[in-house]
Scaffold this motif. Structure first.
Motif, PDB file in Angstrom:
ATOM      1  N   ARG A 178      -5.447  34.931  62.490  1.00 45.57           N
ATOM      2  CA  ARG A 178      -6.788  35.518  62.015  1.00 45.57           C
ATOM      3  C   ARG A 178      -6.424  36.933  60.803  1.00 45.57           C
ATOM      4  O   ARG A 178      -7.064  37.311  60.215  1.00 45.57           O
ATOM      5  CB  ARG A 178      -6.734  36.565  63.516  1.00 45.57           C
ATOM      6  N   ASP A 181      -6.549  35.368  56.814  1.00 45.82           N
ATOM      7  CA  ASP A 181      -7.789  35.452  56.951  1.00 45.82           C
ATOM      8  C   ASP A 181      -8.741  36.516  57.479  1.00 45.82           C
ATOM      9  O   ASP A 181      -9.833  36.979  56.082  1.00 45.82           O
ATOM     10  CB  ASP A 181      -9.159  34.523  58.697  1.00 45.82           C
ATOM     11  N   VAL A 182      -8.407  37.906  57.329  1.00 44.72           N
ATOM     12  CA  VAL A 182      -9.494  39.840  57.079  1.00 44.72           C
ATOM     13  C   VAL A 182      -8.360  39.619  55.999  1.00 44.72           C
ATOM     14  O   VAL A 182      -9.647  39.712  55.383  1.00 44.72           O
ATOM     15  CB  VAL A 182      -8.650  39.984  58.403  1.00 44.72           C
ATOM     16  N   ARG A 183      -7.333  39.086  56.014  1.00 41.97           N
ATOM     17  CA  ARG A 183      -6.683  39.682  54.499  1.00 41.97           C
ATOM     18  C   ARG A 183      -7.461  38.368  53.479  1.00 41.97           C
ATOM     19  O   ARG A 183      -7.578  39.781  52.210  1.00 41.97           O
ATOM     20  CB  ARG A 183      -5.692  39.090  54.197  1.00 41.97           C
ATOM     21  N   SER A 184      -7.953  37.473  53.064  1.00 40.53           N
ATOM     22  CA  SER A 184      -8.212  36.959  52.068  1.00 40.53           C
ATOM     23  C   SER A 184     -10.311  37.305  52.154  1.00 40.53           C
ATOM     24  O   SER A 184     -10.141  37.648  51.272  1.00 40.53           O
ATOM     25  CB  SER A 184      -7.825  35.144  52.179  1.00 40.53           C
ATOM     26  N   TYR A 185     -10.894  37.381  53.161  1.00 35.88           N
ATOM     27  CA  TYR A 185     -11.893  37.889  53.176  1.00 35.88           C
ATOM     28  C   TYR A 185     -12.131  39.212  52.222  1.00 35.88           C
ATOM     29  O   TYR A 185     -12.649  39.739  51.076  1.00 35.88           O
ATOM     30  CB  TYR A 185     -12.708  37.891  54.433  1.00 35.88           C
ATOM     31  N   LYS A 186     -11.129  39.837  53.098  1.00 37.92           N
ATOM     32  CA  LYS A 186     -11.116  41.758  52.314  1.00 37.92           C
ATOM     33  C   LYS A 186     -10.727  41.175  50.427  1.00 37.92           C
ATOM     34  O   LYS A 186     -11.863  42.060  50.144  1.00 37.92           O
ATOM     35  CB  LYS A 186      -9.871  42.225  52.856  1.00 37.92           C
ATOM     36  N   LEU A 188     -11.585  38.753  48.315  1.00 39.79           N
ATOM     37  CA  LEU A 188     -12.468  38.563  47.658  1.00 39.79           C
ATOM     38  C   LEU A 188     -14.090  39.897  48.200  1.00 39.79           C
ATOM     39  O   LEU A 188     -14.716  39.864  47.346  1.00 39.79           O
ATOM     40  CB  LEU A 188     -13.637  37.349  48.921  1.00 39.79           C
ATOM     41  N   MET A 189     -13.717  40.882  48.580  1.00 34.76           N
ATOM     42  CA  MET A 189     -14.818  41.199  48.843  1.00 34.76           C
ATOM     43  C   MET A 189     -14.356  42.808  47.863  1.00 34.76           C
ATOM     44  O   MET A 189     -15.054  43.656  48.391  1.00 34.76           O
ATOM     45  CB  MET A 189     -15.242  41.899  50.313  1.00 34.76           C
TER      46      MET A 189
END
Length: 215
Positions: A178, A181-186, A188-189
């Motif tokens: 989890r 996933d959060v680090r990956s999403y950040k 990308l954003m």
């Protein structure tokens, strides 16, 4: 027959026990518990006295007062030792006792002599011996069955510990996924990688044209 004694209350709830004779001692040697500490008069005949510690405790946890109770009981149950002052009592973990087929009944050796400790008893203290004798209870236990119950409980406890360990490891794995996933999403954003409607319009194409290109 096995004799059970209670140590002085102020040192905690501890049981001290010994066999009736050398034949009973054979079973005590065979079916002892890992928490047991064995006591005997050094180089003289005496009863085999055992102190049962609580789980997780070692010889280092034996207080001076508890050690005195055990040593006095050993001395009092040695025909020769009971008459001698400045007597040495040896003690060691039950697991350190070594028994071979060539040994006489009731005779034991040690796997590791370095695990054998000695305490000196200057003289018999009747007050201690009498107090211990007042707590004496005689039983004829099935030592083999008691050890089997102990082993069964140990297996069940290890099984529970293993299950709890696997559960913790699975929870840690899910948590790490989890967090990844959060680090990956950040990542990308981040603003440098994002495109706004204003950016699209600045490139000379309308939103309708972008949608038409996509279709």
């Amino acid at each position: 027959m096995v004799y059970y004694f209670k140590a002085r209350p102020e040192v905690g709830d501890f049981t001290i026990y010994m066999g009736l004779d050398k034949h009973e001692n054979e079973d005590l040697i065979k079916y002892g518990f890992p928490e047991d500490i064995w006591f005997h008069v050094d180089k003289l005949s005496s009863a085999h006295v055992y102190l049962r510690l609580h789980k997780g405790q070692t010889m280092d946890n034996i207080s001076a007062e508890l050690l005195e109770d055990c040593a006095q009981l050993v001395k009092a149950n040695s025909i020769q030792g009971n008459k001698i002052n400045n007597l040495d009592i040896v003690y060691t973990p039950w697991s350190n006792l070594k028994k071979s087929s060539s040994m006489d009944v009731g005779q034991v050796g040690f796997h590791n002599p370095k695990l054998v400790r000695t305490v000196k008893v200057e003289k018999r203290v009747n007050e201690i011996v009498n107090r211990l004798n007042k707590t004496k209870v005689e039983r004829t236990p099935d030592l083999k069955a008691e050890r089997e119950v102990y082993n069964s409980q140990e297996r069940a406890e290890r099984k529970n510990q293993m299950r709890d360990k696997k559960r913790r490891e699975e929870l840690e794995r899910v948590q790490k996924e989890r967090e990844a996933d959060v680090r990956s999403y950040k990542a990308l954003m981040v603003s440098e990688k994002m495109t706004s409607n204003k950016d699209i319009a600045g490139k000379g194409k309308s939103l309708q044209e972008i949608e038409d290109d996509f279709m």
